[in-house]
Design an enzyme around this catalytic site. Structure first.
Site, PDB file in Angstrom:
ATOM      1  N   PHE A  87      28.373  41.418  34.271  1.00 16.43           N
ATOM      2  CA  PHE A  87      29.052  40.355  35.018  1.00 16.43           C
ATOM      3  C   PHE A  87      28.049  39.486  35.772  1.00 16.43           C
ATOM      4  O   PHE A  87      28.207  38.267  35.839  1.00 16.43           O
ATOM      5  CB  PHE A  87      30.051  40.960  36.000  1.00 16.43           C
ATOM      6  CG  PHE A  87      31.099  41.825  35.360  1.00 16.43           C
ATOM      7  CD1 PHE A  87      31.375  41.734  34.007  1.00 16.43           C
ATOM      8  CD2 PHE A  87      31.805  42.747  36.110  1.00 16.43           C
ATOM      9  CE1 PHE A  87      32.333  42.535  33.401  1.00 16.43           C
ATOM     10  CE2 PHE A  87      32.770  43.557  35.525  1.00 16.43           C
ATOM     11  CZ  PHE A  87      33.037  43.450  34.175  1.00 16.43           C
ATOM     12  N   GLU A 118      30.860  36.419  41.383  1.00 16.32           N
ATOM     13  CA  GLU A 118      29.436  36.607  41.144  1.00 16.32           C
ATOM     14  C   GLU A 118      28.641  35.312  41.270  1.00 16.32           C
ATOM     15  O   GLU A 118      27.538  35.297  41.837  1.00 16.32           O
ATOM     16  CB  GLU A 118      29.211  37.220  39.761  1.00 16.32           C
ATOM     17  CG  GLU A 118      29.728  38.633  39.598  1.00 16.32           C
ATOM     18  CD  GLU A 118      31.218  38.718  39.276  1.00 16.32           C
ATOM     19  OE1 GLU A 118      31.725  39.839  39.094  1.00 16.32           O
ATOM     20  OE2 GLU A 118      31.875  37.642  39.195  1.00 16.32           O
ATOM     21  N   ARG A 146      21.165  54.420  40.930  1.00 23.69           N
ATOM     22  CA  ARG A 146      21.884  53.596  41.900  1.00 23.69           C
ATOM     23  C   ARG A 146      21.641  54.087  43.323  1.00 23.69           C
ATOM     24  O   ARG A 146      21.346  53.301  44.226  1.00 23.69           O
ATOM     25  CB  ARG A 146      23.384  53.627  41.588  1.00 23.69           C
ATOM     26  CG  ARG A 146      24.236  52.833  42.575  1.00 23.69           C
ATOM     27  CD  ARG A 146      25.698  53.142  42.372  1.00 23.69           C
ATOM     28  NE  ARG A 146      25.982  54.544  42.642  1.00 23.69           N
ATOM     29  CZ  ARG A 146      27.128  55.156  42.327  1.00 23.69           C
ATOM     30  NH1 ARG A 146      28.076  54.487  41.707  1.00 23.69           N
ATOM     31  NH2 ARG A 146      27.318  56.416  42.635  1.00 23.69           N
TER      32      ARG A 146
END
Length: 312
Positions: free
Chosen positions: A74, A49, A2
Site C-alpha cells: 500500500f 498513505e 517489525r
C-alpha cells in the site's frame, strides 16, 4: 523484524527529538510504548498513505526526520506519486518503512503481497533501498536510515523472522555480507528469503558443491564489487528474491554484469516470472507454491552449474 524496527525507532527518538513516527491505520498497538513516551511525535493518518507521505515531506523540510510505516504494497503503490514528487524530487529526508515484504502476508492474498516495490522505488533518483534479513539487521538498518540525509526505503517482514546474526554484527550500507564462501556457484539473496538461501546452500554443500552465499541487504546502492568478484571467482550466479524478477535484485545484478566488460558467467534469476503470487496459505506454503523454497533454490542452482548456457 517489525518489533526490532520499532524498538530501534524508540531508542532513536529518545536521543533525537527530530524523529517522528507516522502510520497509516496499522501498527497502533505495537507503537503503544512509543506513543506513550512521545505523544507529540506520533501521527496516525488512517487509511491515507498518500497524505501520510506528503505530510512527511513537509515535516522533513521543517527539520524533522519522519518514518512512514505501513504495509509495503500500500505504501509504494498508493503513495508512489508523493514518493516521487514530494520525497525524491525534493530530496526530502523521509524514511519509508514497508512491512509485509514479499509473501509475508501469505493468507491475505496478492493484494497484500509486496512483489513490485523494489522495482518501483529503485527507479527513483536519490532513493536508498534496504532489505534486511533478520531482526538485528533490521534494527541496524533503521539506525543507518536515520543517519542518511535523504530518502530511504526499509523493506521488512513482520515478526517471527529467524535470527542470522549475533550482537557483534556490523551493518555497512551498500556492502554485501558473505554468509558462506565457495568457488562453484554464488547465491545472492535479499531480505526474508535469505533464510531459504541458507538452507539451499547447506543442501548443495551436502552434494559436494562449493557455495558462496551473499546477503545483499542493500539493493541501492548495489555492491557491484561483490557481484563482479563472484562472476570472476565462481562458475555461476543465481539471484533469489521474494519479488518479481524484473526491476529488483536480479535486474540490479544483471545490470552490473552487463555493464562490466569481459564477464562471461552463467547467470539466472529466481523470483516471480511474469505472474502475480500464486495461492494462499502459510509463508512456507507460499514459497513452495511460487517456486522459492530451499529445495527449489538448490535444484535451480544445480541445474545452472550443469548447464552450458547462462544468459543474462
Amino acid at each position: 523484524m517489525r518489533n526490532a524496527y520499532i524498538a530501534e525507532l524508540y531508542d532513536l527518538a529518545k536521543k533525537d527529538p527530530r524523529i517522528m513516527a507516522l502510520v497509516a491505520d496499522n501498527g497502533a498497538i505495537v507503537y503503544d510504548k512509543y506513543r506513550e513516551a512521545y505523544p507529540g511525535r506520533f501521527i496516525n493518518f488512517g487509511i491515507a498513505e498518500a497524505n501520510m507521505v506528503g505530510v512527511a515531506a513537509g515535516l522533513a523540510h521543517c527539520g524533522k526526520i519522519p518514518f512512514c510505516y505501513t504495509i509495503a504494497a500500500f505504501l509504494t503503490m498508493r503513495a508512489f506519486e508523493q514518493i516521487r514528487n514530494d520525497v525524491c524530487l525534493q530530496k526530502s529526508n523521509v524514511k519509508l518503512v514497508g512491512i509485509g515484504a514479499g509473501f509475508v502476508y501469505s493468507d491475505l492474498g496478492p493484494t497484500h503481497h509486496a512483489v513490485e516495490d523494489l522495482a518501483m522505488l529503485r527507479a527513483l533518483p536519490g532513493m536508498t533501498l534496504f532489505a534486511p534479513a533478520d531482526p538485528l539487521e533490521a534494527r541496524l538498518a533503521t539506525r543507518e536510515a536515520a543517519r542518511i540525509n535523504g530518502p530511504v526505503y526499509l523493506r521488512i517482514a513482520t515478526s517471527k523472522t529467524p535470527e542470522i546474526y549475533k550482537k557483534d554484527y556490523e551493518f555497512v550500507p551498500g556492502k554485501a555480507v558473505t554468509l558462506s564462501d565457495g568457488e562453484d556457484i554464488t547465491l545472492i539473496a535479499t531480505g526474508n528469503i535469505v533464510h531459504e538461501a541458507l538452507k539451499a546452500a547447506d543442501m548443495l554443500k551436502k552434494e559436494g558443491k562449493s557455495v558462496r552465499l551473499l546477503n545483499m541487504h542493500t539493493i541501492k546502492p548495489l555492491d557491484r564489487q561483490a557481484v563482479i568478484e563472484a562472476a570472476r571467482e565462481t562458475m555461476g550466479i543465481l539471484t533469489i528474491e521474494e519479488h518479481a524478477i524484473n526491476g529488483g535484485l536480479g535486474s540490479a545484478v544483471a545490470e552490473a554484469l552487463a555493464e562490466d566488460d569481459g564477464l562471461p558467467v552463467r547467470f539466472a534469476r529466481m523470483g516471480l516470472r511474469g505472474t502475480f503470487p500464486k495461492g494462499y496459505g502459510t509463508l512456507e506454503e507460499m514459497k513452495k507454491l511460487n517456486g522459492l523454497s530451499a529445495e527449489h533454490i538448490a535444484k535451480r542452482a544445480g541445474d545452472l552449474l550443469e548447464s552450458r548456457e547462462g544468459g543474462i
